[in-house]
Design a protein around this motif. Structure first.
Motif, PDB file in Angstrom:
ATOM      1  N   HIS A 102      -2.374  50.623  74.138  1.00 44.95           N
ATOM      2  CA  HIS A 102      -3.421  50.815  75.370  1.00 44.95           C
ATOM      3  C   HIS A 102      -4.467  49.693  75.071  1.00 44.95           C
ATOM      4  N   THR A 104      -7.299  50.455  73.462  1.00 43.92           N
ATOM      5  CA  THR A 104      -8.529  51.354  73.636  1.00 43.92           C
ATOM      6  C   THR A 104      -9.068  51.983  72.521  1.00 43.92           C
ATOM      7  N   HIS A 138       3.866  55.194  81.540  1.00 44.15           N
ATOM      8  CA  HIS A 138       2.775  55.545  82.272  1.00 44.15           C
ATOM      9  C   HIS A 138       2.807  55.253  84.076  1.00 44.15           C
ATOM     10  N   PRO A 291      -5.997  56.723  81.254  1.00 40.30           N
ATOM     11  CA  PRO A 291      -5.471  56.000  80.031  1.00 40.30           C
ATOM     12  C   PRO A 291      -6.658  54.978  79.615  1.00 40.30           C
ATOM     13  N   MET A 292      -7.616  54.750  80.480  1.00 41.90           N
ATOM     14  CA  MET A 292      -8.717  53.784  79.974  1.00 41.90           C
ATOM     15  C   MET A 292      -9.657  54.577  79.202  1.00 41.90           C
TER      16      MET A 292
END
Lengths: 360, 104
Positions: A102, A104, A138, A291-292
């Motif tokens: 991701h 992140t 996702h 998901p951020m």
């Protein structure tokens, strides 16, 4: 429930794939809890510090346990450090792979990408195909015929799940895929989610992996010992049990074909060691909905959203008391699933266009 | 041929943020950087057509809320999978305290 059950097609190129599109389940609008944009802006902020700290601890523990295993090799005492090494290699890599896919975990892109490649190798998931597979997961979470990462298609394969404790179900399949990719080909399912411009990377990476493993096998043969394989290759199998223990809690036994992550994901409170190994993916509803948000802020996100979520599970004991009976029941009745209950403070569920067909 | 349209007041967008702007059947994302530069692009992610205005701006990068696809807000450049196709960008100017974009 008197209607006869028709076995569903979980492949991405079969009947249920077409049905998902017809029902409006593919690439659909999903429920999202309300949260002030200003607060979300705070929660999505990326930092390098937590992930650098956790990655340093991870590698230090890998080196320490690997060194202890080397020193004790030849005695039964070597089992203990290799158990630790295996979990760090074959299980902790799962969450590192996930977070870095991701991008992140770290604020700096290249740090995400470097750890992603290393973790992909360790957990034996090819970096390019699995990035796209996870993207689809996702988009269409637990939508039959669309999601390539449904962990237990119904009726569940209990033997297969047990074999996955040591990656014996998925591992051989992944090896075959690597060999296929070496020849410059993809599977039919992969063709549906890996864009053409990315495919050459799949073939290149697969060839690099084969070279590395061939080298390790050659060293093992040359030295007349499996010790090299205890460090590279085998830990993806003997150390996989912990990621399965955590990973099975995410979706198994819950609803299929719903457009609300509160109904098909679980949030489970876990002990600090599991949270370190799992990089907070126990807050799985929150992760799927937003998901951020980086892993190190998921507990804070959970506090913001829990009024709108099903009550979290108190730990492994509570969640497996639900999962194990649900799996056995699904063997006999594949239509059965665990319905998550929303609290009175929550906004109504958004089960999606197929909900009426799923209702018992 | 240029086609300038008014979007909003400059203060309608917070620093380092994005808003959605619909015009006719088209949708745009309008950005304000942390040093008060304004930019505009197509409003949907080139990966799976999710509204970018639901995402956030960090370091002059807009991140798609669905799959973390990232684009440079000034150039529209896709910064890596799953964003592989660049965003189309549009000229922006400030007139009398208003953000105006050329959607031609």
């Amino acid at each position: 429930m008197t209607a006869e059950f028709t076995k569903r097609d979980y492949s991405l190129v079969g009947l249920d794939s077409k049905l998902a599109e017809e029902k409006g389940l593919a690439n659909a609008e999903w429920y999202a809890s309300e949260i002030p944009r200003k607060r979300m802006k705070e929660l999505i902020q990326r930092r390098n510090g937590p992930a650098i700290r956790d990655t340093a601890i991870w590698f230090i523990l890998l080196i320490a346990s690997g060194t202890a295993g080397y020193m004790l090799w030849g005695s039964w005492w070597a089992i203990l450090p290799f158990m630790i090494y295996g979990v760090l290699y074959g299980s902790a890599s799962d969450s590192r792979w996930h977070e870095c896919s991701h991008r992140t975990a770290f604020r700096t892109k290249w740090m995400n990408d470097v750890v992603y490649e290393i973790a992909s190798f360790m957990v034996m998931r090819e970096s390019v195909p699995w990035r796209w597979s996870h993207t689809r997961h996702h988009t269409d979470t637990i939508i039959v015929g669309r999601d390539p990462e449904i962990p237990a298609p119904r009726p569940p394969d209990l033997l297969g799940i047990a074999m996955s404790l040591f990656s014996l179900k998925t591992g051989p399949g992944e090896i075959l895929k690597v060999l296929l990719h070496c020849t410059g080909r993809l599977t039919a399912a992969e063709e549906t989610y890996i864009p053409g411009e990315e495919q050459h990377k799949v073939y290149r990476n697969a060839r690099i992996w084969v070279l590395i493993h061939a080298l390790v096998i050659a060293v093992a043969i040359g030295s007349g010992s499996i010790l090299p394989l205890m460090y590279i290759g085998l830990p993806s199998f003997y150390g996989a049990w912990e990621q399965l223990l955590c990973g099975l809690t995410q979706h198994i036994g819950l609803a299929e074909d719903v457009l609300d992550h509160r109904l098909n994901c679980r949030t489970v409170y876990m002990n600090p060691i599991s949270r370190f190994l799992y990089w907070e993916m126990n807050y799985h509803v929150e992760h799927h909905m937003f998901p951020m948000v980086p892993y190190h802020n998921l507990a804070k996100l959970h506090e913001e959203l829990k009024h709108d979520m099903p009550v979290p599970y108190s730990g492994f004991w509570e969640v497996y008391r639900e999962i194990i009976p649900a799996l056995f029941r699904q063997v006999k009745d594949p239509r059965y699933y665990v319905k998550r209950q929303l609290p009175g403070s929550a906004r109504p569920a958004m089960p999606g266009p197929a909900a009426a067909m799923m209702t018992e | 041929m240029e086609n300038w349209v008014q979007v909003c007041q400059v203060d309608d967008i917070e620093a380092e943020d994005v808003i959605r702007f619909d015009h006719g059947d088209r949708t745009f994302a309008i950005y304000r950087s942390d040093d008060d530069q304004y930019y505009a692009s197509d409003g949907l992610c080139t990966h799976e057509e999710v509204h970018l205005a639901g995402g956030f701006v960090m370091d002059n990068i807009i991140e798609c809320p669905k799959h973390n696809g990232r684009f440079d807000i000034a150039t529209g450049e896709a910064k890596g999978a799953p964003a592989c196709i660049d965003l189309r960008t549009y000229p922006v100017k400030i007139e009398a305290g208003r953000v105006v974009i050329d959607i031609s």
